[in-house]
Scaffold this active site. Sequence first.
Site, PDB file in Angstrom:
ATOM      1  N   ASP A 108      -0.431  -0.446  -7.160  1.00  0.00           N
ATOM      2  CA  ASP A 108      -0.133   0.018  -8.501  1.00  0.00           C
ATOM      3  C   ASP A 108       0.114   1.519  -8.520  1.00  0.00           C
ATOM      4  OD1 ASP A 108      -0.188  -2.368  -9.818  1.00  0.00           O
ATOM      5  OD2 ASP A 108      -2.204  -2.139 -10.643  1.00  0.00           O
ATOM      6  N   TYR A 180      -9.267  -2.354   1.529  1.00  0.00           N
ATOM      7  CA  TYR A 180      -9.184  -1.369   0.454  1.00  0.00           C
ATOM      8  C   TYR A 180     -10.447  -0.518   0.425  1.00  0.00           C
ATOM      9  CZ  TYR A 180      -5.317  -4.165  -1.368  1.00  0.00           C
ATOM     10  OH  TYR A 180      -4.130  -4.841  -1.515  1.00  0.00           O
TER      11      TYR A 180
END
Length: 335
Positions: A108, A180
């Site tokens: 994003d 992540y």
Amino acid sequence: MTGNLKSARDRAFESSERPSKIGKSECSGDEGGAEEESQQPRESGVVSRPMNQNPRAQRYLVAIEYIGTRFSGSQKQPNCRTVVGVLEEAFHKFIGQPVSVFCSSRTDAGVHALSNVCHVDVERISKRKPGEVLAPHEPLVVRRAVNHFLQKSEGDISVIDVQCVPADFHARYRACERTYFYRLFSGPEPLSTFEKERAWHVTDELKLVSMQEACKVLVGEHDFSSFRASGCQANSPIRTLDELNVSEVVSSPYFPSMVERRVESTNEVTDLGFGMRKKHRCLVVTARARSFLYHQVRLLVGVLKSVGMGDLTSSDELIFTLVLETDLILKNIFS
């Protein structure tokens, strides 16, 4: 939400000589922002692999790193600056013709990547004799040339590695795992300018042990229906979370502290001296899996943060029976 690092790390790619392995349960980029859903296309149990449509082109596997602050995400969008758009433009300037870049994970806006992997097909055409196809460029040449054009842009993205791969290799479908990182800075002091857009500042004290206990509940194969956004397109909410942990690290890894410079000091604020910033506690959340649901990681981190603040307990029953309305979570947990 910014301040998360996608290590993207879409690493440990399988050999192109063997069929891709399918994880126990599946779902980027990260991700921190938009977690990769990465469902492999299958027909009658056979994985279909998109082939290189141009047999004269060489397919390259490209690893990139970027600061996501000024990008509107990784996927190409009209009238927006994106990771794929900038990378395709740099390749176009290098070889003189348009290319298509396919990333292993989507991220994003505002999400950073330590190593997001993608593939691109490049046909080397002679500039002196148009139409004449030359031998493919060496990976090192590709890396240096593309970085040359990338640095002429904002300088917030660069190629860190390049290698040749077979024509049926697909960066997204061959990814074995995605990792992540979320950095949480705990403490009442204002966030350092150097950490803006690179960490989530939580003014309250976070209880590390409680967060670590909650991680143990969440690791493994579960129904993560409560941990995906309303826009998730995955067919199943079942996912296998291979790793989820919280660790405390040095808050400022880029510059030596007073202790590291062997300067005598104490932990008292009054002894820091004028102009010396009191450090935050830095907690890093690591999430690793074959694939994730849309916004799964950020919602997991939000719950861990609430556990660390004492708003939630780490009991299995409480965490997995939460009915998390995505809009409410994004507005409240990340406030």
